[in-house]
Motif scaffolding. Structure first.
Motif, PDB file in Angstrom:
ATOM      1  N   LEU A  19       0.821  -1.213   0.000  1.00  0.00           N
ATOM      2  CA  LEU A  19       0.000   0.000   0.000  1.00  0.00           C
ATOM      3  C   LEU A  19       0.857   1.266   0.000  1.00  0.00           C
ATOM      4  O   LEU A  19       0.509   2.250  -0.656  1.00  0.00           O
ATOM      5  CB  LEU A  19      -0.938   0.005   1.205  1.00  0.00           C
ATOM      6  N   VAL A  20       1.979   1.238   0.716  1.00  0.00           N
ATOM      7  CA  VAL A  20       2.888   2.386   0.701  1.00  0.00           C
ATOM      8  C   VAL A  20       3.419   2.606  -0.714  1.00  0.00           C
ATOM      9  O   VAL A  20       3.489   3.745  -1.191  1.00  0.00           O
ATOM     10  CB  VAL A  20       4.036   2.191   1.715  1.00  0.00           C
ATOM     11  N   CYS A  21       3.771   1.532  -1.411  1.00  0.00           N
ATOM     12  CA  CYS A  21       4.255   1.655  -2.793  1.00  0.00           C
ATOM     13  C   CYS A  21       3.185   2.229  -3.714  1.00  0.00           C
ATOM     14  O   CYS A  21       3.463   3.119  -4.530  1.00  0.00           O
ATOM     15  CB  CYS A  21       4.697   0.297  -3.325  1.00  0.00           C
ATOM     16  N   ILE A  22       1.968   1.745  -3.590  1.00  0.00           N
ATOM     17  CA  ILE A  22       0.878   2.218  -4.455  1.00  0.00           C
ATOM     18  C   ILE A  22       0.574   3.691  -4.189  1.00  0.00           C
ATOM     19  O   ILE A  22       0.452   4.490  -5.116  1.00  0.00           O
ATOM     20  CB  ILE A  22      -0.379   1.337  -4.256  1.00  0.00           C
ATOM     21  N   VAL A  23       0.467   4.065  -2.918  1.00  0.00           N
ATOM     22  CA  VAL A  23       0.164   5.451  -2.576  1.00  0.00           C
ATOM     23  C   VAL A  23       1.303   6.373  -3.011  1.00  0.00           C
ATOM     24  O   VAL A  23       1.063   7.464  -3.540  1.00  0.00           O
ATOM     25  CB  VAL A  23      -0.126   5.584  -1.064  1.00  0.00           C
ATOM     26  N   ALA A  24       2.536   5.938  -2.820  1.00  0.00           N
ATOM     27  CA  ALA A  24       3.680   6.753  -3.250  1.00  0.00           C
ATOM     28  C   ALA A  24       3.665   6.949  -4.761  1.00  0.00           C
ATOM     29  O   ALA A  24       3.915   8.065  -5.252  1.00  0.00           O
ATOM     30  CB  ALA A  24       4.989   6.103  -2.811  1.00  0.00           C
ATOM     31  N   GLY A  25       3.347   5.913  -5.510  1.00  0.00           N
ATOM     32  CA  GLY A  25       3.254   6.048  -6.963  1.00  0.00           C
ATOM     33  C   GLY A  25       2.147   7.000  -7.384  1.00  0.00           C
ATOM     34  O   GLY A  25       2.324   7.811  -8.295  1.00  0.00           O
ATOM     35  N   LEU A  26       0.995   6.902  -6.720  1.00  0.00           N
ATOM     36  CA  LEU A  26      -0.110   7.808  -7.036  1.00  0.00           C
ATOM     37  C   LEU A  26       0.237   9.261  -6.717  1.00  0.00           C
ATOM     38  O   LEU A  26      -0.082  10.173  -7.481  1.00  0.00           O
ATOM     39  CB  LEU A  26      -1.370   7.399  -6.276  1.00  0.00           C
ATOM     40  N   LEU A  27       0.898   9.470  -5.584  1.00  0.00           N
ATOM     41  CA  LEU A  27       1.256  10.834  -5.213  1.00  0.00           C
ATOM     42  C   LEU A  27       2.336  11.408  -6.130  1.00  0.00           C
ATOM     43  O   LEU A  27       2.320  12.604  -6.434  1.00  0.00           O
ATOM     44  CB  LEU A  27       1.709  10.889  -3.757  1.00  0.00           C
ATOM     45  N   LEU A  28       3.255  10.577  -6.566  1.00  0.00           N
ATOM     46  CA  LEU A  28       4.259  11.058  -7.521  1.00  0.00           C
ATOM     47  C   LEU A  28       3.626  11.355  -8.871  1.00  0.00           C
ATOM     48  O   LEU A  28       4.057  12.255  -9.584  1.00  0.00           O
ATOM     49  CB  LEU A  28       5.388  10.049  -7.669  1.00  0.00           C
ATOM     50  N   ALA A  29       2.578  10.618  -9.230  1.00  0.00           N
ATOM     51  CA  ALA A  29       1.905  10.838 -10.509  1.00  0.00           C
ATOM     52  C   ALA A  29       1.106  12.136 -10.515  1.00  0.00           C
ATOM     53  O   ALA A  29       0.839  12.682 -11.586  1.00  0.00           O
ATOM     54  CB  ALA A  29       0.976   9.668 -10.827  1.00  0.00           C
ATOM     55  N   VAL A  44      10.983   9.894   2.691  1.00  0.00           N
ATOM     56  CA  VAL A  44       9.845   9.617   3.580  1.00  0.00           C
ATOM     57  C   VAL A  44       9.285   8.221   3.288  1.00  0.00           C
ATOM     58  O   VAL A  44       8.970   7.461   4.212  1.00  0.00           O
ATOM     59  CB  VAL A  44       8.758  10.698   3.431  1.00  0.00           C
ATOM     60  N   VAL A  45       9.165   7.886   2.007  1.00  0.00           N
ATOM     61  CA  VAL A  45       8.689   6.549   1.629  1.00  0.00           C
ATOM     62  C   VAL A  45       9.655   5.482   2.137  1.00  0.00           C
ATOM     63  O   VAL A  45       9.236   4.437   2.655  1.00  0.00           O
ATOM     64  CB  VAL A  45       8.497   6.454   0.105  1.00  0.00           C
ATOM     65  N   ALA A  46      10.945   5.755   2.037  1.00  0.00           N
ATOM     66  CA  ALA A  46      11.948   4.792   2.513  1.00  0.00           C
ATOM     67  C   ALA A  46      11.861   4.597   4.018  1.00  0.00           C
ATOM     68  O   ALA A  46      12.019   3.473   4.513  1.00  0.00           O
ATOM     69  CB  ALA A  46      13.340   5.261   2.116  1.00  0.00           C
ATOM     70  N   THR A  47      11.588   5.671   4.770  1.00  0.00           N
ATOM     71  CA  THR A  47      11.448   5.506   6.214  1.00  0.00           C
ATOM     72  C   THR A  47      10.223   4.680   6.567  1.00  0.00           C
ATOM     73  O   THR A  47      10.254   3.895   7.512  1.00  0.00           O
ATOM     74  CB  THR A  47      11.378   6.864   6.935  1.00  0.00           C
ATOM     75  N   PHE A  77       1.066   3.117   8.282  1.00  0.00           N
ATOM     76  CA  PHE A  77      -0.368   3.381   8.415  1.00  0.00           C
ATOM     77  C   PHE A  77      -0.666   4.853   8.183  1.00  0.00           C
ATOM     78  O   PHE A  77      -1.566   5.204   7.410  1.00  0.00           O
ATOM     79  CB  PHE A  77      -0.850   2.937   9.802  1.00  0.00           C
ATOM     80  N   TYR A  78       0.066   5.737   8.840  1.00  0.00           N
ATOM     81  CA  TYR A  78      -0.163   7.176   8.672  1.00  0.00           C
ATOM     82  C   TYR A  78       0.166   7.632   7.254  1.00  0.00           C
ATOM     83  O   TYR A  78      -0.518   8.485   6.702  1.00  0.00           O
ATOM     84  CB  TYR A  78       0.645   7.987   9.687  1.00  0.00           C
ATOM     85  N   PHE A  79       1.219   7.088   6.674  1.00  0.00           N
ATOM     86  CA  PHE A  79       1.570   7.463   5.306  1.00  0.00           C
ATOM     87  C   PHE A  79       0.436   7.096   4.354  1.00  0.00           C
ATOM     88  O   PHE A  79       0.028   7.901   3.521  1.00  0.00           O
ATOM     89  CB  PHE A  79       2.870   6.776   4.873  1.00  0.00           C
ATOM     90  N   VAL A  80      -0.079   5.882   4.477  1.00  0.00           N
ATOM     91  CA  VAL A  80      -1.164   5.434   3.603  1.00  0.00           C
ATOM     92  C   VAL A  80      -2.427   6.257   3.871  1.00  0.00           C
ATOM     93  O   VAL A  80      -3.096   6.704   2.934  1.00  0.00           O
ATOM     94  CB  VAL A  80      -1.425   3.923   3.791  1.00  0.00           C
ATOM     95  N   LEU A  81      -2.760   6.484   5.128  1.00  0.00           N
ATOM     96  CA  LEU A  81      -3.973   7.228   5.468  1.00  0.00           C
ATOM     97  C   LEU A  81      -3.935   8.650   4.919  1.00  0.00           C
ATOM     98  O   LEU A  81      -4.854   9.082   4.212  1.00  0.00           O
ATOM     99  CB  LEU A  81      -4.160   7.257   6.989  1.00  0.00           C
ATOM    100  N   VAL A  82      -2.879   9.378   5.200  1.00  0.00           N
ATOM    101  CA  VAL A  82      -2.783  10.771   4.750  1.00  0.00           C
ATOM    102  C   VAL A  82      -2.647  10.835   3.234  1.00  0.00           C
ATOM    103  O   VAL A  82      -3.236  11.695   2.584  1.00  0.00           O
ATOM    104  CB  VAL A  82      -1.620  11.488   5.464  1.00  0.00           C
ATOM    105  N   GLY A  83      -1.907   9.908   2.644  1.00  0.00           N
ATOM    106  CA  GLY A  83      -1.758   9.891   1.191  1.00  0.00           C
ATOM    107  C   GLY A  83      -3.060   9.613   0.466  1.00  0.00           C
ATOM    108  O   GLY A  83      -3.378  10.271  -0.527  1.00  0.00           O
TER     109      GLY A  83
END
Length: 163
Positions: A19-29, A44-47, A77-83
């Protein structure tokens, strides 16, 4: 994954990492982050990923450092939620004209500037996650869910805070 004790914990860790990977990809897009901020966002994604892979020791949010396994999943969890919330607001901002008018206390809630302000604030909040977690300013994921459920119970169902 050096601290996973049960199979369920390992499955939750892998699902959160995906989920972190998917959200990070969407936010970069979305193209919101540019130049140096893309590098910082990747940090931040790496952390978030590293906390899932290696146990966190000395986290200030934990009552006994290194002993609470939920603390490591809280970052992801917070990264996915806020993203996800930020990305949903970004999608809603693109379709704001199709929403029916919504006013509260004479304030137009369908105002595009309100949506833009909240979206930008959430995307900037993501960039501050390493500092927020290092200082222990965000509660653990289970505490956040309990507080959220308590607020829903009080404000929607009319319950009290202690039942």
């Amino acid at each position: 994954m050096d601290r996973n004790v049960t199979v369920l914990e390992m499955v939750v860790t892998v699902v959160l990492a995906v989920l972190v990977c998917i959200v990070a990809g969407l936010l970069l897009a979305t193209g919101f982050y540019r130049d140096f901020w893309i590098f910082w966002f990747c940090f931040v994604v790496a952390t978030a990923h590293f906390s899932l892979v290696k146990s966190v020791h000395g986290d200030p949010a934990s009552p006994i450092p290194g002993q609470n396994r939920i603390t490591a999943a809280s970052r992801a969890f917070y990264f996915v939620l806020v993203g996800v919330v930020g990305f949903c607001i970004n999608v809603a901002l693109e379709q704001i004209d199709s929403f029916p008018p919504l006013c509260a206390y004479g304030f137009n809630l369908n105002n595009p500037s309100v949506f833009s302000f909240v979206r930008d604030g959430l995307f900037i909040l993501i960039l501050f996650f390493p500092l927020l977690f290092a200082w222990g300013l965000l509660p653990q994921a289970d505490t956040f869910i309990i507080y959220l459920a308590e607020q829903i119970d009080m404000h929607i169902f009319g319950g009290t805070g202690h039942t």
